[in-house]
Design a protein around this motif. Structure first.
Motif, PDB file in Angstrom:
ATOM      1  N   ILE A 251      -0.677   4.766   7.712  1.00  0.00           N
ATOM      2  CA  ILE A 251       0.086   5.438   7.110  1.00  0.00           C
ATOM      3  C   ILE A 251       1.637   5.235   7.437  1.00  0.00           C
ATOM      4  O   ILE A 251       2.677   5.608   6.760  1.00  0.00           O
ATOM      5  CB  ILE A 251       0.000   7.046   7.431  1.00  0.00           C
ATOM      6  N   ARG A 252       1.930   4.729   8.654  1.00  0.00           N
ATOM      7  CA  ARG A 252       3.073   4.464   9.240  1.00  0.00           C
ATOM      8  C   ARG A 252       3.674   3.056   8.519  1.00  0.00           C
ATOM      9  O   ARG A 252       4.854   2.667   8.449  1.00  0.00           O
ATOM     10  CB  ARG A 252       3.250   4.141  10.840  1.00  0.00           C
ATOM     11  N   THR A 253       2.675   2.273   7.854  1.00  0.00           N
ATOM     12  CA  THR A 253       3.463   1.171   7.060  1.00  0.00           C
ATOM     13  C   THR A 253       3.475   1.551   5.535  1.00  0.00           C
ATOM     14  O   THR A 253       4.056   1.069   4.916  1.00  0.00           O
ATOM     15  CB  THR A 253       2.089   0.108   6.879  1.00  0.00           C
TER      16      THR A 253
ATOM     17  N   TYR B  78      14.201  -7.600   0.352  1.00  0.00           N
ATOM     18  CA  TYR B  78      14.228  -8.531   1.607  1.00  0.00           C
ATOM     19  C   TYR B  78      13.637  -7.626   2.797  1.00  0.00           C
ATOM     20  O   TYR B  78      12.804  -7.991   3.599  1.00  0.00           O
ATOM     21  CB  TYR B  78      15.307  -9.304   1.808  1.00  0.00           C
ATOM     22  N   HIS B  79      14.579  -6.642   3.194  1.00  0.00           N
ATOM     23  CA  HIS B  79      14.339  -5.967   4.496  1.00  0.00           C
ATOM     24  C   HIS B  79      13.153  -5.119   4.143  1.00  0.00           C
ATOM     25  O   HIS B  79      12.327  -5.005   5.503  1.00  0.00           O
ATOM     26  CB  HIS B  79      15.696  -5.021   4.625  1.00  0.00           C
ATOM     27  N   LEU B  80      12.736  -4.475   3.198  1.00  0.00           N
ATOM     28  CA  LEU B  80      11.629  -3.645   2.999  1.00  0.00           C
ATOM     29  C   LEU B  80      10.539  -4.581   3.068  1.00  0.00           C
ATOM     30  O   LEU B  80       9.383  -3.960   3.854  1.00  0.00           O
ATOM     31  CB  LEU B  80      11.329  -2.869   1.752  1.00  0.00           C
ATOM     32  N   ALA B  81      10.369  -5.736   2.778  1.00  0.00           N
ATOM     33  CA  ALA B  81       9.388  -6.767   3.044  1.00  0.00           C
ATOM     34  C   ALA B  81       9.097  -6.929   4.354  1.00  0.00           C
ATOM     35  O   ALA B  81       7.950  -6.975   4.889  1.00  0.00           O
ATOM     36  CB  ALA B  81       9.572  -8.025   2.084  1.00  0.00           C
ATOM     37  N   ASN B  82      10.282  -7.095   4.918  1.00  0.00           N
ATOM     38  CA  ASN B  82      10.122  -7.354   6.622  1.00  0.00           C
ATOM     39  C   ASN B  82       9.737  -5.956   7.409  1.00  0.00           C
ATOM     40  O   ASN B  82       9.062  -6.079   8.309  1.00  0.00           O
ATOM     41  CB  ASN B  82      11.580  -7.683   7.048  1.00  0.00           C
ATOM     42  N   ASP B  83      10.162  -4.911   6.746  1.00  0.00           N
ATOM     43  CA  ASP B  83       9.615  -3.598   7.285  1.00  0.00           C
ATOM     44  C   ASP B  83       8.062  -3.480   7.218  1.00  0.00           C
ATOM     45  O   ASP B  83       7.279  -3.279   8.162  1.00  0.00           O
ATOM     46  CB  ASP B  83      10.067  -2.298   6.445  1.00  0.00           C
ATOM     47  N   ILE B  84       7.616  -3.865   6.026  1.00  0.00           N
ATOM     48  CA  ILE B  84       6.158  -3.954   5.711  1.00  0.00           C
ATOM     49  C   ILE B  84       5.302  -5.042   6.807  1.00  0.00           C
ATOM     50  O   ILE B  84       4.365  -4.702   7.397  1.00  0.00           O
ATOM     51  CB  ILE B  84       5.708  -4.327   4.411  1.00  0.00           C
ATOM     52  N   TYR B  85       5.933  -6.114   6.912  1.00  0.00           N
ATOM     53  CA  TYR B  85       5.332  -7.276   7.838  1.00  0.00           C
ATOM     54  C   TYR B  85       5.257  -6.837   9.160  1.00  0.00           C
ATOM     55  O   TYR B  85       4.245  -6.709   9.911  1.00  0.00           O
ATOM     56  CB  TYR B  85       6.192  -8.317   7.618  1.00  0.00           C
ATOM     57  N   PHE B  86       6.314  -6.237   9.732  1.00  0.00           N
ATOM     58  CA  PHE B  86       6.539  -5.751  11.204  1.00  0.00           C
ATOM     59  C   PHE B  86       5.776  -4.283  11.324  1.00  0.00           C
ATOM     60  O   PHE B  86       4.929  -4.477  12.326  1.00  0.00           O
ATOM     61  CB  PHE B  86       8.147  -5.442  11.788  1.00  0.00           C
ATOM     62  N   ALA B  87       5.489  -3.593  10.443  1.00  0.00           N
ATOM     63  CA  ALA B  87       4.775  -2.089  10.590  1.00  0.00           C
ATOM     64  C   ALA B  87       3.349  -2.615  10.512  1.00  0.00           C
ATOM     65  O   ALA B  87       2.484  -2.048  11.135  1.00  0.00           O
ATOM     66  CB  ALA B  87       4.975  -1.339   9.489  1.00  0.00           C
ATOM     67  N   SER B  88       2.877  -3.657   9.669  1.00  0.00           N
ATOM     68  CA  SER B  88       1.762  -4.278   9.665  1.00  0.00           C
ATOM     69  C   SER B  88       1.268  -5.009  10.921  1.00  0.00           C
ATOM     70  O   SER B  88      -0.025  -4.636  11.651  1.00  0.00           O
ATOM     71  CB  SER B  88       1.465  -5.338   8.460  1.00  0.00           C
ATOM     72  N   CYS B  89       2.112  -5.498  11.723  1.00  0.00           N
ATOM     73  CA  CYS B  89       1.764  -6.237  12.836  1.00  0.00           C
ATOM     74  C   CYS B  89       1.813  -5.130  14.024  1.00  0.00           C
ATOM     75  O   CYS B  89       0.719  -5.270  14.734  1.00  0.00           O
ATOM     76  CB  CYS B  89       2.928  -6.930  13.418  1.00  0.00           C
TER      77      CYS B  89
END
Length: 366
Positions: A211-213, A193-204
């Motif tokens: 590379i930071r995503t 759940y948290h890593l999915a949110n990490d990817i979402y916010f990094a993508s934004c």
């Protein structure tokens, strides 16, 4: 280092250890403004960060002189603040690099320095403190100190919740570290759940192919790999490899053109680099080496994927000006291509990489 004599300390002044904030008993003789509870913490701080910033601390921790005008005083204050901001980023990068290299204990003093400078510049409740809290949490996880890591993450979460304006990049870092915490606690559902949110916010903040995503994809792939969901893990490892390969290839193309122009104009080679800071280079090495180790175990069934990672590692080390490591990975790729009887085109492509190293050695940078 000299021992502190209590009678020499001004009344009412409490000297604290730089690492643990316990009462200090010793002082650094080089700067005379940094204190420690004992030899162990002084050595830990010195080898981590203090050696690099020792003299820079003197103007920050000594009393300001008398100035003839308010303008002079304001100018000096601005200078001090700029120095602190520089030290915030420098200490943060050093701590990050240690973490990517697996040197968790060494990362703690550097991260603490970054946190304290942030407090001095931004205040005690600023969202600017969050990145330092997250570094300390990650270091604690690496040392197996889960309770301590949870305390730092709780402080980071609370600071983010109180903030009216928190950058997407900070949200990304927070969720990534929460994901790592739950991986350590083997709560993989919460970690996903948290890593999915990490990817979402990094993508934004940076885009889905940045590379930071890629770090979020990488940690998510590790979860699926551990759960034996190999198809999902394989897809994500491939995506991470492709993101880094594209970045490094683009970087190489830009610098190659600049190098050709430099040769034409000045008769000497143009120095290449990755465009990354030391921490990002360490992250790239950690991620790509981990993926290569996983790919190597399945190289008999998917040799092209292993070779792809090896070529990406070659490009990374080539741009880092580490010819011996670049040659090592190019040779591994070439030998694997021959063992697996891959196409002549594939083998020729790898030979071209090896020829780049030969050119490096024949025409050193001047």
């Amino acid at each position: 280092m000299d021992i502190i004599y209590p009678l020499a300390v001004p009344k009412g002044r409490r000297l604290c250890c730089e690492v643990c904030e316990a009462p200090a008993e010793r002082v650094c003789t080089a700067c005379t403004v940094t204190y420690y509870c004992g030899v162990v913490h002084q050595r830990a701080d010195w080898s981590s960060i203090h050696e690099k910033i020792c003299q820079l601390l003197i103007p920050l921790r000594t009393s300001m002189p008398f100035y003839n005008s308010e303008e002079e005083r304001r100018h000096q204050l601005q200078q001090l603040q700029q120095r602190q901001k520089h030290l915030i980023e420098f200490c943060y990068t050093v701590a990050q690099k240690y973490l990517f290299e697996g040197k968790h204990e060494a990362a703690v003093p550097a991260a603490l320095h970054s946190l304290r400078f942030r407090m001095n510049v931004h205040g005690l409740s600023s969202v600017e403190l969050v990145p330092a809290y997250l570094l300390l949490a990650e270091a604690s996880l690496g040392l197996g100190q889960i309770v301590q890591a949870e305390e730092y993450l709780s402080q980071a979460q609370w600071t983010v919740l109180k903030s009216t304006e928190c950058p997407y990049a900070t949200h990304s870092l927070l969720h990534r570290n929460l994901g790592l915490l739950y991986i350590a606690k083997e709560n993989y559902e919460e970690a996903r759940y948290h890593l999915a949110n990490d990817i979402y916010f990094a993508s934004c903040a940076f885009g889905t192919e940045n590379i930071r995503t890629s770090g979020g994809y990488f940690h998510l792939a590790n979860i699926f790999h551990g759960l034996k969901k190999l198809d999902l893990a394989d897809t994500l490892y491939t995506k991470v490899s492709e993101i880094w390969s594209k970045y490094l290839s683009d970087r190489y193309q830009v610098l190659s053109q600049a190098r050709i122009q430099q040769i034409d104009l000045l008769g000497k080679r143009f120095e290449t680099d990755t465009g990354l800071d030391e921490a990002q280079e360490a992250e790239a090495i950690q991620i790509l080496t981990s993926i290569w180790n996983i790919r190597e175990s399945t190289s008999n069934t998917a040799p092209q994927k292993t070779i792809f990672v090896l070529k990406t590692l070659f490009m990374l080390y080539y741009l880092m000006m580490n010819s011996s490591k670049a040659q090592e990975y190019a040779m591994r790729a070439f030998n694997l291509a021959k063992e697996q009887h891959l196409s002549v085109h594939e083998q020729n492509t790898i030979e071209e990489l090896l020829s780049l190293i030969s050119a490096e050695e024949a025409h050193p940078i001047t």
